[in-house]
Design a protein around this motif. Structure first.
Motif, PDB file in Angstrom:
ATOM      1  N   GLU A  73       7.993  38.702  42.605  1.00 19.12           N
ATOM      2  CA  GLU A  73       7.759  37.282  42.853  1.00 19.12           C
ATOM      3  C   GLU A  73       6.899  36.673  41.753  1.00 19.12           C
ATOM      4  O   GLU A  73       7.153  35.571  41.290  1.00 19.12           O
ATOM      5  N   VAL A 103      13.934  41.420  38.655  1.00 19.44           N
ATOM      6  CA  VAL A 103      13.360  40.521  37.645  1.00 19.44           C
ATOM      7  C   VAL A 103      14.388  40.161  36.575  1.00 19.44           C
ATOM      8  O   VAL A 103      14.328  39.085  35.995  1.00 19.44           O
ATOM      9  N   GLN A 106      16.666  37.554  38.709  1.00 21.33           N
ATOM     10  CA  GLN A 106      16.002  36.329  39.177  1.00 21.33           C
ATOM     11  C   GLN A 106      15.248  35.610  38.072  1.00 21.33           C
ATOM     12  O   GLN A 106      15.113  34.393  38.105  1.00 21.33           O
ATOM     13  N   LYS A 107      14.727  36.366  37.100  1.00 23.05           N
ATOM     14  CA  LYS A 107      13.879  35.731  36.085  1.00 23.05           C
ATOM     15  C   LYS A 107      14.518  35.758  34.702  1.00 23.05           C
ATOM     16  O   LYS A 107      13.916  35.291  33.740  1.00 23.05           O
ATOM     17  N   ALA A 109      14.825  38.251  32.784  1.00 26.89           N
ATOM     18  CA  ALA A 109      14.046  39.114  31.885  1.00 26.89           C
ATOM     19  C   ALA A 109      14.953  40.115  31.177  1.00 26.89           C
ATOM     20  O   ALA A 109      15.995  40.511  31.694  1.00 26.89           O
TER      21      ALA A 109
END
Ligand SMILES: [Zn+2]
Length: 293
Positions: A73, A103, A106-107, A109
């Motif tokens: 998160e 990650v 969602q991000k 990365a």
């Protein structure tokens, strides 16, 4: 089936304030993320590993799950990485892979998964004359990834070269503040002679780096593989808890079965690697395999 938003062009038209403009379609981002995930080095046997299907039957596993979810998160605003410790089969790698995938998806990365032994082998292979690659070709992506999973830290036979190589990776990731998720079944003992300790396998310097750069999280549970799979009966589990040295609360029983080692080996282990911090520089101080006497 073609994407209903963009007809698989990867571009979609959006309206804002009466003006229409073209932007990347969600399906393009998803595809890009999935492509990156496919290249992240996650082995096939771990492709099912997600946070959602991590089994949390014990307090220590619930705690580990909470830390993993919080890390995902907060990423990329995280000060420290994670280090999951515990016996084989408790789900350390499952959690580490789940974090990596989450990650990356969602991000957005850039991330990689490596078994530590496999990474060392890849580095060692660059010393052979049959390859054009050098160490940095292997290590650059490892050091610069937004997130790195190093699985099974300390499982390989230790040597001065192994300690220097891993110490270098750890140092660079530390000094560039890039989070790393480690899994290990090493034991934290101050005793430099304990053959399964961080001290003995990685050296005091890397051990203290790992303390600085990671939350250390212990996972303790019944080893599903050893007990007889996820459908083990309570009787099977009881028998296992009673007899297995890997069972929770079995204390230090494994210790007495450890082999002793020669004093020559010990001298090599306790040498603190030179060089090191190199604040961000990618100069590689490691020697060639086999060249160290
Ligand atoms: Zn689309």
């Amino acid at each position: 089936m073609a994407c209903p938003l963009c007809d698989d062009t990867g571009w979609k038209t959006i309206e804002s304030d009466g003006v229409s403009r073209v932007t990347r379609c969600d399906c393009w981002r998803t595809r890009a993320n999935e492509h990156a995930l496919g290249a992240a080095g996650i082995q096939r046997r771990y492709t099912h590993c997600e946070l959602e299907n991590f089994e949390q039957h014990y307090d220590s596993l619930r705690n580990a799950y909470r830390k993993a979810a919080a890390f995902v998160e907060q990423f990329p605003v995280v000060d420290r990485g994670l280090l999951f410790m515990g016996a084989h089969g408790v789900g350390k790698t499952h959690l580490a892979v789940a974090i990596l995938k989450a990650v990356m998806r969602q991000k957005g990365a850039r991330g990689y998964f490596y078994e530590t032994g496999e990474l060392l082998k890849l580095v060692r292979d660059t010393y052979s004359s049959s390859t054009e690659l050098n160490e940095m070709d292997v290590l650059r992506p490892v050091m610069s990834a937004d997130i790195l999973v190093l699985d099974d830290l300390g499982v390989e036979k230790t040597s001065e070269w192994v300690q220097e190589t891993l110490g270098h990776v750890v140092n660079i990731r530390y000094s560039e503040r890039r989070p790393t998720v480690f899994t290990t079944n090493l034991i934290d003992s101050e005793d430099p002679l304990h053959p399964k300790s961080f001290m003995y396998r990685l050296g005091p310097r890397t051990r203290s780096r790992l303390f600085e750069m990671c939350d250390w999280i212990k996972l303790e549970a019944i080893d599903a593989r050893e007990v007889g799979g996820p459908d083990a009966t309570p009787e099977q589990i009881q028998r296992w808890e009673k007899h297995s040295p890997a069972a929770p609360r079995s204390g230090d029983r494994t210790r007495s079965s450890m082999p002793s080692k020669s004093s020559g080996q010990l001298r090599a282990q306790s040498r603190i690697p030179r060089g090191g911090d190199g604040a961000g520089e990618l100069k590689w101080p490691g020697g060639k395999a086999g060249s160290q006497g």
